[in-house]
Design a protein around this motif. Structure first.
Motif, PDB file in Angstrom:
ATOM      1  N   ASP A   1       0.840  -1.194   0.000  1.00 32.88           N
ATOM      2  CA  ASP A   1       0.000   0.000   0.000  1.00 32.88           C
ATOM      3  C   ASP A   1       0.877   1.246   0.000  1.00 32.88           C
ATOM      4  OD1 ASP A   1      -0.888   0.257   3.550  1.00 32.88           O
ATOM      5  OD2 ASP A   1       1.029  -0.099   2.547  1.00 32.88           O
ATOM      6  N   ALA A   2       0.243   2.404  -0.100  1.00 31.91           N
ATOM      7  CA  ALA A   2       0.990   3.659  -0.217  1.00 31.91           C
ATOM      8  C   ALA A   2       1.872   3.905   1.002  1.00 31.91           C
ATOM      9  CB  ALA A   2       0.028   4.819  -0.422  1.00 31.91           C
ATOM     10  N   GLY A   3       1.422   3.491   2.163  1.00 31.26           N
ATOM     11  CA  GLY A   3       2.209   3.675   3.377  1.00 31.26           C
ATOM     12  C   GLY A   3       3.239   2.602   3.603  1.00 31.26           C
ATOM     13  N   LYS A   4       3.228   1.579   2.743  1.00 32.39           N
ATOM     14  CA  LYS A   4       4.188   0.476   2.772  1.00 32.39           C
ATOM     15  C   LYS A   4       4.153  -0.286   4.091  1.00 32.39           C
ATOM     16  CE  LYS A   4       7.299   3.027  -0.264  1.00 32.39           C
ATOM     17  NZ  LYS A   4       8.633   3.649  -0.385  1.00 32.39           N
ATOM     18  N   ILE A   5       2.975  -0.321   4.738  1.00 33.17           N
ATOM     19  CA  ILE A   5       2.888  -1.107   5.961  1.00 33.17           C
ATOM     20  C   ILE A   5       2.051  -2.355   5.772  1.00 33.17           C
ATOM     21  CG2 ILE A   5       3.243   0.873   7.471  1.00 33.17           C
ATOM     22  CD1 ILE A   5       0.211   0.854   7.987  1.00 33.17           C
ATOM     23  N   THR A   6       1.510  -2.527   4.585  1.00 38.97           N
ATOM     24  CA  THR A   6       0.776  -3.738   4.253  1.00 38.97           C
ATOM     25  C   THR A   6       1.282  -4.251   2.908  1.00 38.97           C
ATOM     26  OG1 THR A   6      -1.192  -2.936   5.407  1.00 38.97           O
ATOM     27  CG2 THR A   6      -1.469  -4.804   3.931  1.00 38.97           C
ATOM     28  N   VAL A   7       1.588  -5.519   2.863  1.00 40.22           N
ATOM     29  CA  VAL A   7       2.034  -6.158   1.630  1.00 40.22           C
ATOM     30  C   VAL A   7       0.924  -7.109   1.179  1.00 40.22           C
ATOM     31  CG1 VAL A   7       3.784  -7.608   0.534  1.00 40.22           C
ATOM     32  CG2 VAL A   7       4.441  -5.991   2.327  1.00 40.22           C
ATOM     33  N   PHE A   8       0.634  -7.085  -0.114  1.00 38.29           N
ATOM     34  CA  PHE A   8      -0.447  -7.895  -0.652  1.00 38.29           C
ATOM     35  C   PHE A   8       0.110  -8.959  -1.602  1.00 38.29           C
ATOM     36  CE2 PHE A   8      -3.550  -5.092   1.047  1.00 38.29           C
ATOM     37  CZ  PHE A   8      -3.069  -3.797   0.873  1.00 38.29           C
ATOM     38  N   LEU A   9      -0.625 -10.038  -1.711  1.00 36.98           N
ATOM     39  CA  LEU A   9      -0.363 -11.026  -2.748  1.00 36.98           C
ATOM     40  C   LEU A   9      -1.700 -11.327  -3.420  1.00 36.98           C
ATOM     41  CD1 LEU A   9       1.822 -12.809  -4.087  1.00 36.98           C
ATOM     42  CD2 LEU A   9       1.036 -14.676  -2.599  1.00 36.98           C
ATOM     43  N   GLU A  10      -1.864 -10.802  -4.628  1.00 33.46           N
ATOM     44  CA  GLU A  10      -3.061 -11.034  -5.413  1.00 33.46           C
ATOM     45  C   GLU A  10      -2.845 -12.314  -6.202  1.00 33.46           C
ATOM     46  OE1 GLU A  10      -5.667  -8.692  -5.429  1.00 33.46           O
ATOM     47  OE2 GLU A  10      -6.876 -10.162  -6.520  1.00 33.46           O
ATOM     48  N   MET A  11      -3.731 -13.294  -5.997  1.00 30.64           N
ATOM     49  CA  MET A  11      -3.572 -14.603  -6.646  1.00 30.64           C
ATOM     50  C   MET A  11      -4.778 -14.885  -7.528  1.00 30.64           C
ATOM     51  SD  MET A  11      -2.039 -16.810  -3.453  1.00 30.64           S
ATOM     52  CE  MET A  11      -3.573 -16.785  -2.535  1.00 30.64           C
ATOM     53  N   ASN A  12      -4.535 -15.026  -8.812  1.00 31.06           N
ATOM     54  CA  ASN A  12      -5.586 -15.307  -9.791  1.00 31.06           C
ATOM     55  C   ASN A  12      -5.323 -16.644 -10.473  1.00 31.06           C
ATOM     56  OD1 ASN A  12      -6.920 -12.717  -9.441  1.00 31.06           O
ATOM     57  ND2 ASN A  12      -5.203 -11.828 -10.590  1.00 31.06           N
ATOM     58  N   SER A  13      -6.341 -17.156 -11.123  1.00 35.37           N
ATOM     59  CA  SER A  13      -6.240 -18.437 -11.848  1.00 35.37           C
ATOM     60  C   SER A  13      -5.601 -19.503 -10.968  1.00 35.37           C
ATOM     61  CB  SER A  13      -5.415 -18.246 -13.127  1.00 35.37           C
ATOM     62  OG  SER A  13      -6.004 -17.275 -13.962  1.00 35.37           O
ATOM     63  N   LEU A  14      -6.093 -19.622  -9.766  1.00 36.65           N
ATOM     64  CA  LEU A  14      -5.495 -20.540  -8.795  1.00 36.65           C
ATOM     65  C   LEU A  14      -5.644 -21.985  -9.236  1.00 36.65           C
ATOM     66  CD1 LEU A  14      -6.557 -18.697  -5.566  1.00 36.65           C
ATOM     67  CD2 LEU A  14      -4.217 -19.380  -6.121  1.00 36.65           C
ATOM     68  N   LYS A  15      -4.625 -22.759  -8.909  1.00 38.80           N
ATOM     69  CA  LYS A  15      -4.568 -24.178  -9.261  1.00 38.80           C
ATOM     70  C   LYS A  15      -4.459 -25.013  -7.987  1.00 38.80           C
ATOM     71  CE  LYS A  15      -1.893 -22.976 -13.398  1.00 38.80           C
ATOM     72  NZ  LYS A  15      -0.630 -23.211 -14.141  1.00 38.80           N
ATOM     73  N   PRO A  16      -4.829 -26.272  -8.039  1.00 43.99           N
ATOM     74  CA  PRO A  16      -4.704 -27.128  -6.843  1.00 43.99           C
ATOM     75  C   PRO A  16      -3.280 -27.151  -6.287  1.00 43.99           C
ATOM     76  CG  PRO A  16      -6.106 -28.199  -8.457  1.00 43.99           C
ATOM     77  CD  PRO A  16      -5.555 -26.963  -9.118  1.00 43.99           C
ATOM     78  N   GLU A  17      -2.284 -27.054  -7.149  1.00 52.07           N
ATOM     79  CA  GLU A  17      -0.897 -27.072  -6.689  1.00 52.07           C
ATOM     80  C   GLU A  17      -0.484 -25.788  -5.974  1.00 52.07           C
ATOM     81  OE1 GLU A  17      -2.017 -27.750  -9.771  1.00 52.07           O
ATOM     82  OE2 GLU A  17      -0.648 -26.968 -11.319  1.00 52.07           O
ATOM     83  N   ASP A  18      -1.355 -24.790  -5.940  1.00 53.00           N
ATOM     84  CA  ASP A  18      -1.092 -23.577  -5.159  1.00 53.00           C
ATOM     85  C   ASP A  18      -1.507 -23.756  -3.695  1.00 53.00           C
ATOM     86  OD1 ASP A  18      -2.226 -21.698  -7.988  1.00 53.00           O
ATOM     87  OD2 ASP A  18      -0.144 -21.996  -7.340  1.00 53.00           O
ATOM     88  N   THR A  19      -2.117 -24.866  -3.370  1.00 54.45           N
ATOM     89  CA  THR A  19      -2.559 -25.126  -2.005  1.00 54.45           C
ATOM     90  C   THR A  19      -1.386 -25.177  -1.042  1.00 54.45           C
ATOM     91  OG1 THR A  19      -4.542 -26.334  -2.701  1.00 54.45           O
ATOM     92  CG2 THR A  19      -3.659 -26.849  -0.518  1.00 54.45           C
ATOM     93  N   GLY A  20      -1.568 -24.567   0.132  1.00 50.99           N
ATOM     94  CA  GLY A  20      -0.536 -24.596   1.146  1.00 50.99           C
ATOM     95  C   GLY A  20      -0.749 -23.511   2.178  1.00 50.99           C
ATOM     96  N   THR A  21       0.144 -23.465   3.151  1.00 52.19           N
ATOM     97  CA  THR A  21       0.141 -22.366   4.110  1.00 52.19           C
ATOM     98  C   THR A  21       1.056 -21.280   3.568  1.00 52.19           C
ATOM     99  OG1 THR A  21      -0.195 -23.888   5.942  1.00 52.19           O
ATOM    100  CG2 THR A  21       0.601 -21.691   6.487  1.00 52.19           C
TER     101      THR A  21
END
Length: 127
Positions: A73-93
């Motif tokens: 974000d603009a304040g650089k205190i939150t980091v995001f991970l936008e995940m699209n077209s998810l696949k079963p192999e993306d499963t995990g913690t």
């Protein structure tokens, strides 16, 4: 010391989307590298994406390029991970992590370089 708290995990069907967030608290400098890692049951932890906090340059593992986007974000205190077209192999913690330096040019997704870690959030991709 830094504290990292992830949120946004959940269960989705293949092809779905999720947006993970990592809230940063504590003293952090612009020359820190922030990363997202994941670990599936019975597998080693692997780097997914990283970003240089001040510069904004980003790095991705090959299997998520074009599908995942790391940002802050603009304040650089939150980091995001936008995940699209998810696949079963993306499963995990999925874990958020911080490193006290710029992301390594040679291996920007090496877990050993990251000193601070969140508790993780579960992502499950299944039909």
């Amino acid at each position: 010391q830094l504290q990292l708290v992830e949120s946004g995990g959940g269960s989705v069907q293949p092809g779905g989307s999720l947006r993970l967030s990592c809230k940063i608290s504590g003293k952090i400098a612009n020359n820190y590298c922030m990363g997202w890692f994941r670990q599936a049951p019975g597998k080693e932890r692997e780097g997914v994406a990283s970003i240089n906090r001040g510069v904004g340059s980003t790095y991705y593992r090959d299997s998520v390029k074009g599908r995942f986007t790391i940002s802050h974000d603009a304040g650089k205190i939150t980091v995001f991970l936008e995940m699209n077209s998810l696949k079963p192999e993306d499963t995990g913690t999925y874990y958020c992590a911080a490193m006290r330096d710029y992301c390594s040019l040679h291996n920007p997704l090496r877990a050993l370089d990251f000193a601070f870690w969140g508790q993780g959030t579960q992502v499950t991709v299944s039909s």
